[in-house]
Design a protein around this motif. Structure first.
Motif, PDB file in Angstrom:
ATOM      1  N   VAL A 132       0.837  -1.194   0.000  1.00 13.35           N
ATOM      2  CA  VAL A 132       0.000   0.000   0.000  1.00 13.35           C
ATOM      3  C   VAL A 132       0.875   1.250   0.000  1.00 13.35           C
ATOM      4  CG1 VAL A 132      -1.784   1.280   1.256  1.00 13.35           C
ATOM      5  CG2 VAL A 132      -1.826  -1.218   1.221  1.00 13.35           C
ATOM      6  N   ALA A 133       0.501   2.230  -0.813  1.00  9.68           N
ATOM      7  CA  ALA A 133       1.175   3.530  -0.803  1.00  9.68           C
ATOM      8  C   ALA A 133       0.442   4.430   0.180  1.00  9.68           C
ATOM      9  CB  ALA A 133       1.179   4.138  -2.192  1.00  9.68           C
ATOM     10  N   VAL A 134       1.116   4.829   1.242  1.00 15.08           N
ATOM     11  CA  VAL A 134       0.521   5.694   2.259  1.00 15.08           C
ATOM     12  C   VAL A 134       0.990   7.119   2.001  1.00 15.08           C
ATOM     13  CG1 VAL A 134       0.287   6.160   4.714  1.00 15.08           C
ATOM     14  CG2 VAL A 134       0.482   3.796   3.914  1.00 15.08           C
ATOM     15  N   LEU A 135       0.052   7.990   1.707  1.00 14.13           N
ATOM     16  CA  LEU A 135       0.377   9.368   1.366  1.00 14.13           C
ATOM     17  C   LEU A 135      -0.097  10.296   2.476  1.00 14.13           C
ATOM     18  CD1 LEU A 135      -0.723   8.075  -1.765  1.00 14.13           C
ATOM     19  CD2 LEU A 135       0.951   9.897  -2.152  1.00 14.13           C
ATOM     20  N   THR A 136       0.825  11.143   2.935  1.00 10.32           N
ATOM     21  CA  THR A 136       0.573  12.035   4.063  1.00 10.32           C
ATOM     22  C   THR A 136       0.726  13.481   3.623  1.00 10.32           C
ATOM     23  OG1 THR A 136       1.473  10.366   5.573  1.00 10.32           O
ATOM     24  CG2 THR A 136       1.238  12.619   6.427  1.00 10.32           C
ATOM     25  N   PRO A 137      -0.261  14.338   3.862  1.00  8.61           N
ATOM     26  CA  PRO A 137      -0.117  15.755   3.505  1.00  8.61           C
ATOM     27  C   PRO A 137       1.024  16.408   4.270  1.00  8.61           C
ATOM     28  CG  PRO A 137      -2.424  15.200   3.920  1.00  8.61           C
ATOM     29  CD  PRO A 137      -1.607  14.021   4.374  1.00  8.61           C
ATOM     30  N   ILE A 138       1.776  17.242   3.580  1.00  9.07           N
ATOM     31  CA  ILE A 138       2.884  17.975   4.196  1.00  9.07           C
ATOM     32  C   ILE A 138       2.356  19.289   4.759  1.00  9.07           C
ATOM     33  CG2 ILE A 138       5.134  19.051   3.800  1.00  9.07           C
ATOM     34  CD1 ILE A 138       5.490  17.164   1.419  1.00  9.07           C
ATOM     35  N   ALA A 139       2.683  19.572   6.014  1.00 10.44           N
ATOM     36  CA  ALA A 139       2.265  20.836   6.612  1.00 10.44           C
ATOM     37  C   ALA A 139       2.890  21.999   5.850  1.00 10.44           C
ATOM     38  CB  ALA A 139       2.684  20.885   8.081  1.00 10.44           C
ATOM     39  N   PRO A 140       2.118  23.025   5.506  1.00 14.71           N
ATOM     40  CA  PRO A 140       2.680  24.161   4.768  1.00 14.71           C
ATOM     41  C   PRO A 140       3.918  24.765   5.428  1.00 14.71           C
ATOM     42  CG  PRO A 140       0.295  24.303   4.802  1.00 14.71           C
ATOM     43  CD  PRO A 140       0.664  23.166   5.706  1.00 14.71           C
ATOM     44  N   SER A 141       3.939  24.768   6.758  1.00 13.36           N
ATOM     45  CA  SER A 141       5.093  25.344   7.454  1.00 13.36           C
ATOM     46  C   SER A 141       6.375  24.576   7.159  1.00 13.36           C
ATOM     47  CB  SER A 141       4.836  25.371   8.964  1.00 13.36           C
ATOM     48  OG  SER A 141       4.542  24.054   9.445  1.00 13.36           O
ATOM     49  N   ASP A 142       6.258  23.298   6.822  1.00  9.09           N
ATOM     50  CA  ASP A 142       7.438  22.496   6.476  1.00  9.09           C
ATOM     51  C   ASP A 142       7.949  22.804   5.076  1.00  9.09           C
ATOM     52  OD1 ASP A 142       7.310  21.262   8.930  1.00  9.09           O
ATOM     53  OD2 ASP A 142       6.231  19.504   8.201  1.00  9.09           O
ATOM     54  N   LEU A 143       7.148  23.527   4.307  1.00  7.64           N
ATOM     55  CA  LEU A 143       7.544  23.909   2.952  1.00  7.64           C
ATOM     56  C   LEU A 143       7.895  25.392   2.863  1.00  7.64           C
ATOM     57  CD1 LEU A 143       4.821  21.955   0.942  1.00  7.64           C
ATOM     58  CD2 LEU A 143       7.240  21.360   1.171  1.00  7.64           C
ATOM     59  N   GLY A 144       8.018  26.035   4.034  1.00  6.01           N
ATOM     60  CA  GLY A 144       8.348  27.451   4.034  1.00  6.01           C
ATOM     61  C   GLY A 144       7.160  28.344   3.779  1.00  6.01           C
ATOM     62  N   LEU A 145       5.946  27.781   3.878  1.00  2.22           N
ATOM     63  CA  LEU A 145       4.716  28.543   3.658  1.00  2.22           C
ATOM     64  C   LEU A 145       4.080  28.896   5.000  1.00  2.22           C
ATOM     65  CD1 LEU A 145       3.232  26.345   0.805  1.00  2.22           C
ATOM     66  CD2 LEU A 145       4.177  28.645   0.539  1.00  2.22           C
ATOM     67  N   PRO A 146       3.165  29.858   5.016  1.00  2.00           N
ATOM     68  CA  PRO A 146       2.468  30.182   6.269  1.00  2.00           C
ATOM     69  C   PRO A 146       1.754  28.959   6.839  1.00  2.00           C
ATOM     70  CG  PRO A 146       2.081  31.893   4.634  1.00  2.00           C
ATOM     71  CD  PRO A 146       2.789  30.778   3.925  1.00  2.00           C
ATOM     72  N   ALA A 147       1.804  28.816   8.156  1.00  2.00           N
ATOM     73  CA  ALA A 147       1.177  27.678   8.819  1.00  2.00           C
ATOM     74  C   ALA A 147      -0.342  27.738   8.690  1.00  2.00           C
ATOM     75  CB  ALA A 147       1.580  27.635  10.288  1.00  2.00           C
ATOM     76  N   GLU A 170      -3.626  26.701  10.714  1.00  2.00           N
ATOM     77  CA  GLU A 170      -3.999  26.332  12.072  1.00  2.00           C
ATOM     78  C   GLU A 170      -4.771  25.016  12.100  1.00  2.00           C
ATOM     79  OE1 GLU A 170      -6.420  28.261  15.886  1.00  2.00           O
ATOM     80  OE2 GLU A 170      -6.204  29.381  13.998  1.00  2.00           O
ATOM     81  N   GLY A 171      -4.417  24.161  13.040  1.00  2.00           N
ATOM     82  CA  GLY A 171      -5.101  22.883  13.195  1.00  2.00           C
ATOM     83  C   GLY A 171      -4.859  21.915  12.055  1.00  2.00           C
ATOM     84  N   TRP A 172      -3.681  21.989  11.431  1.00  2.00           N
ATOM     85  CA  TRP A 172      -3.382  21.174  10.254  1.00  2.00           C
ATOM     86  C   TRP A 172      -3.636  19.689  10.501  1.00  2.00           C
ATOM     87  CZ3 TRP A 172      -2.435  21.747   5.220  1.00  2.00           C
ATOM     88  CH2 TRP A 172      -1.831  20.690   4.528  1.00  2.00           C
ATOM     89  N   GLU A 173      -3.180  19.177  11.645  1.00  2.00           N
ATOM     90  CA  GLU A 173      -3.263  17.741  11.909  1.00  2.00           C
ATOM     91  C   GLU A 173      -4.697  17.251  11.991  1.00  2.00           C
ATOM     92  OE1 GLU A 173      -1.522  19.893  13.597  1.00  2.00           O
ATOM     93  OE2 GLU A 173       0.556  19.366  13.122  1.00  2.00           O
ATOM     94  N   THR A 174      -5.605  18.117  12.408  1.00  4.22           N
ATOM     95  CA  THR A 174      -6.998  17.696  12.534  1.00  4.22           C
ATOM     96  C   THR A 174      -7.824  18.032  11.299  1.00  4.22           C
ATOM     97  OG1 THR A 174      -7.598  19.801  13.592  1.00  4.22           O
ATOM     98  CG2 THR A 174      -6.931  17.985  15.038  1.00  4.22           C
ATOM     99  N   ARG A 175      -7.200  18.660  10.324  1.00  8.71           N
ATOM    100  CA  ARG A 175      -7.942  19.052   9.115  1.00  8.71           C
ATOM    101  C   ARG A 175      -7.547  18.226   7.896  1.00  8.71           C
ATOM    102  NH1 ARG A 175      -7.669  25.365   8.412  1.00  8.71           N
ATOM    103  NH2 ARG A 175      -9.171  24.835   6.773  1.00  8.71           N
ATOM    104  N   THR A 176      -6.570  17.363   8.072  1.00 13.66           N
ATOM    105  CA  THR A 176      -6.142  16.510   6.967  1.00 13.66           C
ATOM    106  C   THR A 176      -6.038  15.064   7.435  1.00 13.66           C
ATOM    107  OG1 THR A 176      -3.789  16.888   7.468  1.00 13.66           O
ATOM    108  CG2 THR A 176      -4.831  18.367   5.863  1.00 13.66           C
ATOM    109  N   ARG A 177      -5.985  14.168   6.475  1.00 10.62           N
ATOM    110  CA  ARG A 177      -5.846  12.745   6.795  1.00 10.62           C
ATOM    111  C   ARG A 177      -4.963  12.083   5.746  1.00 10.62           C
ATOM    112  NH1 ARG A 177     -11.985  10.700   5.201  1.00 10.62           N
ATOM    113  NH2 ARG A 177     -12.100  11.733   3.169  1.00 10.62           N
ATOM    114  N   GLN A 178      -4.493  10.906   6.060  1.00  8.56           N
ATOM    115  CA  GLN A 178      -3.691  10.139   5.117  1.00  8.56           C
ATOM    116  C   GLN A 178      -4.580   9.495   4.057  1.00  8.56           C
ATOM    117  OE1 GLN A 178      -1.568   7.345   7.654  1.00  8.56           O
ATOM    118  NE2 GLN A 178       0.293   8.589   7.560  1.00  8.56           N
ATOM    119  N   ILE A 179      -3.951   9.205   2.929  1.00  9.51           N
ATOM    120  CA  ILE A 179      -4.593   8.421   1.877  1.00  9.51           C
ATOM    121  C   ILE A 179      -3.849   7.096   1.777  1.00  9.51           C
ATOM    122  CG2 ILE A 179      -5.158   8.275  -0.571  1.00  9.51           C
ATOM    123  CD1 ILE A 179      -6.666  10.478   0.816  1.00  9.51           C
ATOM    124  N   GLN A 180      -4.582   5.999   1.874  1.00  9.96           N
ATOM    125  CA  GLN A 180      -4.002   4.674   1.679  1.00  9.96           C
ATOM    126  C   GLN A 180      -4.391   4.193   0.291  1.00  9.96           C
ATOM    127  OE1 GLN A 180      -5.370   2.274   4.953  1.00  9.96           O
ATOM    128  NE2 GLN A 180      -3.953   3.208   6.421  1.00  9.96           N
TER     129      GLN A 180
END
Length: 508
Positions: free
Chosen positions: A183-198, A200-210
């Motif tokens: 299975v390919a598990v895809l996880t959204p990257i937090a914008p702050s990790d890409l140098g973009l504005p954070a 808020e509540g990123w972890e609770t607003r996104t989910r993984q795709i299996q």
């Protein structure tokens, strides 16, 4: 002035989309099946199956991307302008970083784009992009793509997975992928990790795709059993499987795509050496009856190579044989088969004797066709065999494409213009028989100075390819998905493209 669109603003807007469901938000991973081979999501290179394209688009952004509706949105570039003459696209890159922490600059993006374009040379997509003259750095985070001629659908081409930009062998998201078993598990990257504005509540607003890559029967079975909520990548060969999906389990979504769906003539040996004989095969097919068993409302058969009424279609090429009934067409086709068989008995015998599977020692015309495995293909084979038998041609399945006389072509257009169709059937594409005269007209069209001149030359190219009878069109491709009612971030669209990142968003 630059369009005021920021990548993180687009993501925030997508995050606000409602989820069609009852009860509280469920941020558990979303199970998605894509029809194909188990290795597809982990493949590299240019020619990728749907599973590989989905992962590439999710993990390796280009200058722009597609949203769930098939619209072009910002990616590495957060804004752009097009000059009045249509021959210059200027992109301002977002203020962010590559995955390794290096800043995204015009120099690094230009080099990545040049590598991507070079890798596509010799492919159909490479031909589509042949109007690009150069990629230039204009400022620290501004690049320009200069064109030899206007390319109205350049943004759609730049949004293709193959135009994802690598830096240090890595892409810049918007997701990461890890392999867990098959299975390919895809996880959204937090914008702050890409140098973009954070956000808020990123972890609770996104989910993984299996993402599971499965054959058609297994994908539909997992959907019916509730193990996945979405099935992508459905084509004609597996369409009959959708009959098992009840209304309580989900819905069958059909994409309103255009493209190539028909038979490519692979060689000019024996009966197929004469364009008139190849035309006889096309005349024998009852296109309405061919698709009738699938029960598709709104599917429009055509005898044209290029889908009618596209932007730039002059309307001077119409449907073939409109003044003849199906019986009259088949009578003409049968007379050609009889004439060839009676005059080429020895040739036919020798050709068929070396044909491998399906060979015969008599003088009747025998052809081999390759179709992808599946119940839908079995239906097509049955219908085509019945049609060809009406004119004295026997049709048998080939075990592989390279042993076939006829091969099913089933491709969705990347942009809705005649050039896409002609490029896919060109000699450069090396699919089977082709027309150098048609290719020459396409080449001249690329140098035309006005849209009218270009359209006229592409019309001539279609006429040349039609008279060569190297491809037998049926109508538009069939693309379907299975969608659970609780799934958000999915929309049927004219590209048949369903990116993974919109599926990862949850409501606030």
């Amino acid at each position: 002035m630059f369009a005021k669109r920021k990548a993180f603003q687009v993501l925030a807007a997508l995050a606000a989309l409602p989820l069609v469901s009852c009860g509280s938000v469920d941020n558990s991973a979303l199970g998605v099946a894509v029809i194909g081979s188990s290795d597809d999501p982990f493949a590299s290179g240019i020619r990728l199956a749907v599973g590989g394209q989905l992962v590439r688009a999710a993990t390796v952004e280009g200058l722009v991307a597609f949203d769930a509706q098939g619209r072009v949105i910002p990616a590495l570039a957060d804004r752009w302008i097009v000059t009045d003459d249509g021959q210059s696209y200027i992109f301002r890159l977002r203020d962010g970083d590559w995955k390794n922490g290096d800043p995204i600059t015009a120099d690094s993006a230009r080099e990545a784009l040049r590598r991507a374009l070079a890798a596509l040379k010799g492919t159909g997509l490479g031909s589509d992009l042949s109007g690009i003259d150069e990629v230039r750095v204009m400022a620290g985070r501004v690049i320009e793509i200069r064109l030899e001629r206007p390319m109205p659908y350049l943004l759609q081409l730049l949004a293709q997975p193959e135009l994802g930009l690598y830096h240090g062998k890595h892409g810049a998201g918007p997701m990461t992928m890890e392999k867990s078993g098959g299975v390919a598990v895809l996880t959204p990257i937090a914008p702050s990790d890409l140098g973009l504005p954070a956000v808020e509540g990123w972890e609770t607003r996104t989910r993984q795709i299996q993402l599971h890559a499965l054959d058609g029967p297994e994908a539909v079975e997992k959907f019916n059993d509730g193990e996945v909520d979405l099935v992508l990548g459905g084509q004609v060969e597996d369409f009959m499987l959708t009959r098992s999906v009840g209304i309580l389990r989900g819905t069958i979504q059909l994409d309103p795509v255009v493209g190539l769906f028909g038979l490519q003539i692979m060689n000019d040996r024996g009966f197929l050496s004469d364009p008139a004989n190849r035309e006889a095969l096309a005349m024998a097919i009852d296109r309405d009856a061919l698709i009738a068993p699938f029960g598709l409302g709104g599917w429009s058969p055509t005898t044209r190579i290029v889908t009618p009424s596209l932007d730039g279609d002059l309307g001077t090429i119409g449907e073939r044989w409109t003044g003849q009934s199906m019986d009259e067409r088949r009578q003409i086709a049968a007379s050609r088969v009889r004439a060839w068989a009676s005059g080429n008995g020895e040739t036919a015998e020798k050709a068929n004797a070396g044909a491998g599977e399906g060979s015969t020692r008599d003088t009747s015309v025998k052809l081999r066709v390759w179709l992808p495995a599946g119940e839908g293909s079995d239906v097509l084979l049955e219908k085509l065999s019945a049609d060809f038998s009406q004119i004295g041609v026997g049709l048998q399945p080939a075990k592989s494409e390279n042993r076939a006389d006829l091969v099913l072509v089933d491709d969705v257009a990347r942009y809705p213009r005649a050039a896409w169709f002609l490029n896919r059937l060109s000699c450069t594409a090396r699919r089977g028989l082709c027309s150098k005269d048609a290719d020459a007209r396409v080449g001249e069209a690329g140098k035309a100075t006005t849209p009218i001149d270009r359209a006229a030359l592409l019309t001539e190219a279609e006429a040349e390819l039609t008279s060569a009878n190297v491809y037998i069109p049926f109508g538009p491709p069939i693309r379907w998905s299975l969608v659970r009612g609780s799934v958000s971030g999915f929309s049927a669209n004219s590209w048949g493209w369903h990116p993974l990142m919109p599926l990862a968003w949850l409501p606030k």
